[in-house]
Design an enzyme around this catalytic site. Sequence first.
Site, PDB file in Angstrom:
ATOM      1  N   CYS A   1     -10.228   1.467  -8.550  1.00 50.21           N
ATOM      2  CA  CYS A   1      -9.403   1.845  -7.401  1.00 50.21           C
ATOM      3  C   CYS A   1      -9.475   0.715  -6.392  1.00 50.21           C
ATOM      4  CB  CYS A   1      -9.954   3.135  -6.794  1.00 50.21           C
ATOM      5  SG  CYS A   1      -9.136   3.643  -5.263  1.00 50.21           S
TER       6      CYS A   1
ATOM      7  N   ASN B   1     -11.238  -1.918  -0.634  1.00 49.95           N
ATOM      8  CA  ASN B   1     -10.175  -1.550   0.304  1.00 49.95           C
ATOM      9  C   ASN B   1      -9.625  -2.630   1.212  1.00 49.95           C
ATOM     10  OD1 ASN B   1      -9.211   1.185   0.008  1.00 49.95           O
ATOM     11  ND2 ASN B   1     -11.330   1.795   0.280  1.00 49.95           N
TER      12      ASN B   1
ATOM     13  N   TRP C   1       0.832  -1.193   0.000  1.00 50.32           N
ATOM     14  CA  TRP C   1       0.000   0.000   0.000  1.00 50.32           C
ATOM     15  C   TRP C   1       0.880   1.261   0.000  1.00 50.32           C
ATOM     16  CZ3 TRP C   1      -0.906   3.842   3.861  1.00 50.32           C
ATOM     17  CH2 TRP C   1      -1.900   4.761   3.492  1.00 50.32           C
TER      18      TRP C   1
ATOM     19  N   ASP D   1     -15.650  12.164  -2.712  1.00 50.60           N
ATOM     20  CA  ASP D   1     -15.111  10.871  -2.281  1.00 50.60           C
ATOM     21  C   ASP D   1     -15.938  10.325  -1.118  1.00 50.60           C
ATOM     22  OD1 ASP D   1     -12.837   8.895  -1.296  1.00 50.60           O
ATOM     23  OD2 ASP D   1     -12.179   9.634  -3.252  1.00 50.60           O
ATOM     24  N   ASP D   2     -15.352   9.457  -0.333  1.00 52.92           N
ATOM     25  CA  ASP D   2     -15.973   8.733   0.775  1.00 52.92           C
ATOM     26  C   ASP D   2     -16.679   9.676   1.747  1.00 52.92           C
ATOM     27  OD1 ASP D   2     -16.555   6.711   2.483  1.00 52.92           O
ATOM     28  OD2 ASP D   2     -14.486   6.034   2.774  1.00 52.92           O
TER      29      ASP D   2
ATOM     30  N   ARG E   1      -9.377  -2.762   7.493  1.00 55.01           N
ATOM     31  CA  ARG E   1      -9.984  -1.420   7.545  1.00 55.01           C
ATOM     32  C   ARG E   1     -11.406  -1.491   8.106  1.00 55.01           C
ATOM     33  NH1 ARG E   1     -11.384   3.333   3.195  1.00 55.01           N
ATOM     34  NH2 ARG E   1     -10.265   4.977   4.250  1.00 55.01           N
TER      35      ARG E   1
ATOM     36  N   LYS F   1     -16.045   6.430  -8.773  1.00 52.33           N
ATOM     37  CA  LYS F   1     -14.747   5.919  -8.325  1.00 52.33           C
ATOM     38  C   LYS F   1     -15.089   4.649  -7.537  1.00 52.33           C
ATOM     39  CE  LYS F   1     -10.874   7.031  -5.256  1.00 52.33           C
ATOM     40  NZ  LYS F   1     -10.238   8.083  -4.452  1.00 52.33           N
TER      41      LYS F   1
ATOM     42  N   ASP G   1     -14.168   1.654  -5.431  1.00 52.35           N
ATOM     43  CA  ASP G   1     -13.049   1.304  -4.548  1.00 52.35           C
ATOM     44  C   ASP G   1     -13.203  -0.119  -4.001  1.00 52.35           C
ATOM     45  OD1 ASP G   1     -10.702   1.719  -3.135  1.00 52.35           O
ATOM     46  OD2 ASP G   1     -11.332   3.661  -2.340  1.00 52.35           O
TER      47      ASP G   1
ATOM     48  N   ASP H   1      -2.369   5.410  -3.614  1.00 50.95           N
ATOM     49  CA  ASP H   1      -2.787   6.418  -2.626  1.00 50.95           C
ATOM     50  C   ASP H   1      -1.638   7.355  -2.289  1.00 50.95           C
ATOM     51  OD1 ASP H   1      -5.384   5.650  -2.423  1.00 50.95           O
ATOM     52  OD2 ASP H   1      -5.259   4.825  -0.405  1.00 50.95           O
TER      53      ASP H   1
HETATM   54  C1  GLA Z   1      -9.102   4.377  -0.559  1.00 49.19           C
HETATM   55  C2  GLA Z   1      -8.797   5.162  -1.823  1.00 49.19           C
HETATM   56  C3  GLA Z   1      -8.654   6.621  -1.465  1.00 49.19           C
HETATM   57  C4  GLA Z   1      -9.934   7.116  -0.825  1.00 49.19           C
HETATM   58  C5  GLA Z   1     -10.268   6.273   0.394  1.00 49.19           C
HETATM   59  C6  GLA Z   1     -11.648   6.630   0.927  1.00 49.19           C
HETATM   60  O1  GLA Z   1      -8.021   4.392   0.322  1.00 49.19           O
HETATM   61  O2  GLA Z   1      -7.670   4.670  -2.451  1.00 49.19           O
HETATM   62  O3  GLA Z   1      -8.348   7.381  -2.620  1.00 49.19           O
HETATM   63  O4  GLA Z   1     -10.966   7.049  -1.778  1.00 49.19           O
HETATM   64  O5  GLA Z   1     -10.266   4.881   0.079  1.00 49.19           O
HETATM   65  O6  GLA Z   1     -11.985   5.903   2.047  1.00 49.19           O
END
Ligand code: GLA
Length: 733
Positions: free
Chosen positions: A525, A479, A200, A365-366, A442, A475, A477, A547
């Site tokens: 992503c 994670n 990461w 974003d989030d 996470r 986007k 994602d 990131d």
């Molecule tokens: C991941 C993505 C980041 C962001 C976060 C949001 O880490 O790679 O760019 O969007 O999630 O929680």
Amino acid sequence: MSIRKQLRLCCSLLGVVAPLFFPASAYAEAHYDPAMRLFRLDGGTVTYAFGVNSAGALQPIYWGPRLAASDKLAAKAIPDLSGFEPSGSITPQEYPGWGGAFYTEPALKLAYPDGVRDVVLTFVSGHADGETATVELSDIRRPLHVTLHYTIDPATGIVGRSTIIRNDTKTAVRIDQASSAAWSLPANTDYHLHYLTGRWAAEWTLQDRALTDGTTVIESRRGSTGMQANPWFAIDRAGLTTEESGPVWFGALAWSGSWRISIDRNPLGDVRVVGGFNPFDFAYRLQPGETLETPVFYGGYSGQGMGGASRLMHRFEMTKILPAPKPRPILYNSWEATEFAVDESGQMALAEKAARIGVERFVMDDGWFGARNNDHAGLGDWTVNRQKFPNGLKPLIDKVHGLGMEFGIWVEPEMVNPDSDLYRAHPDWVINFPGRPRSEGRNQLVLNLARRDVRDYVLKAVDDILSNNDIQFLKWDYNRNWSEPGWPQLDPQDQPKIYVSYIRNLYGILAKLRKRHPKLEIEDCSGGAGRVDLGIMGLTDQIWASDNTDPFDRLSIQDGFTHAYAPGVMMDWVTDSPNWVNNRSTSLGYRFLSAMQGALGIGADLNKWKEADFAEAARMVAAYKEIRQTVQGGDLYRLIRPTDPAGRAATFYVAPDKKQAVLFAFLHSSTKLDRQPNIQVIGLDPARQYRVRAIAASDADSQTQSGAYWMGHGVEIPMTGDFQARGLVFEAQ
Ligand code: GLA
């Protein structure tokens, strides 16, 4: 009659060899000669040939620079070397089963319920047409069939290979290992293997090791592609290959789940690369009449070094893999500015500022949904958070559109926080082994997309967001990686099918969303670049490369990325200084030039910017719009890799018509009044005059010389200080 057939007929009537008429880059042919039982694929500057040997096995014959049509090729099995090295094991095969006296890496390994675990594949029939060839193989005793598919791309000579395994026996068969393809390289003693590793915020490190006897395995056991290794390889010859010359064989798997590529050199010097589903923890029970199809494994050859190999990959991805290749809009993303603290007024304020500098797509974003105030809760609950957005998303979306930008939003649909309404309602929906802990990453668990009900829920959840809001971009994602990969609802013997079914359902969801929302674009992503491969690339439009947004770290991250993947999909953001990763301070100009080497985005907290920052950013964004086609769709030359001991780095992008080119040059630190050598560029038209000026500067300080001069004499770029950067635009006159 197809156009291609007509062209072939016309060429043969004229008695000329096709490539004389059609540039090598526009003509490809797959040919099968039944008398010789020989298959030959020609495309770009590459020939790939294989045929049936005297034992009836399908044997690779040739993979390298394009041969003359008249060249005679034939499969010749290698005779037994000793009782320990029987012919069947040392003769390379296109798709070896694990059976008979075979000791190297098989492509297929299986078990019948009666205990037999032997599969020996021989040739049954073949067919070639246009750019494709198909071969039927069968086991020597049982109706277990294997169909090999081949395609060759006319422009790049990249060969795509995939396999379908069919069980026509009367009992179930357990497939323990199913590869897409085995690639064979001619025996040589100086091969070097390159592959990409990372973690990461530190993806895309290019590895380089001598290929000696033994096996190197690169893989993911994580349920998704992974950052730790990427399903791409390149093999060059230490004595012959440089960045811009010499042979390179390369390949990439189009699969976003657990995968394995094993590269081995046997004691005879033969090199084999076998790749596909990862056999670790794998088992796929095929009932009578059922089939299993592997992902596609692409392979290519370049005579122009590592640079040539990656340019072929880039061109192939941009023309053959991406669903709808288009220049990337310049985006703004709120993550580094606000993290989870998004709300209507805050996002509107950022949008206004982003619009001022020429951003074309604003992405929230989030943090906009459920009880998502940090990463402990809310994932899975895809309803707008009414505390943050009392009137829903419409006011923000209208505002963004009113400012002339597209609107995009972050989602992570495959995951759930245990602290969510979705998990409270459906604790059985996650991947798990009953009675065992559910390890979190996470603070989240992975929904079992292999289940139909979960797949349908995820599709509907995202579809509803898109149908209820005027959204142009997601986007997407992902994670964490899998743990405890159980699918308790299935017979234990079928549970490992999760490795295949999950990914197929993910692909199905993405394909359906694209179909239902044809203008939608999607960014791939996974906490950075945790799921980057040609499979997901075929269903998305751009990739978040890491990131890590530190502009100096990014030079090596982007260098590694472009070995396998195109700058035209590589998202790079300008963020704040000092950067959160290393606490490193860099100028805004340096940050822009670092990010302009791919698809430009801005991720800074614009609330902290001064007027001078807005003015500089607006100039750089406008300048990027003038060079974007060249950077994203041109030929990339890595002139000085960031591994340079003097701390320099330089990339050069040349438009396909050679009318424009762009040079980016960086210096880590100047020392001892050292002078930096001129930078000799590559790929210009030597006979044309090129006017050269700094990016975002006027023509007043430009200099005009021939392409020959810029390539031979080079460009003087004196830099002193720390973290220096220069960008130059070359315009043909
Ligand atoms: C991941 C993505 C980041 C962001 C976060 C949001 O880490 O790679 O760019 O969007 O999630 O929680």
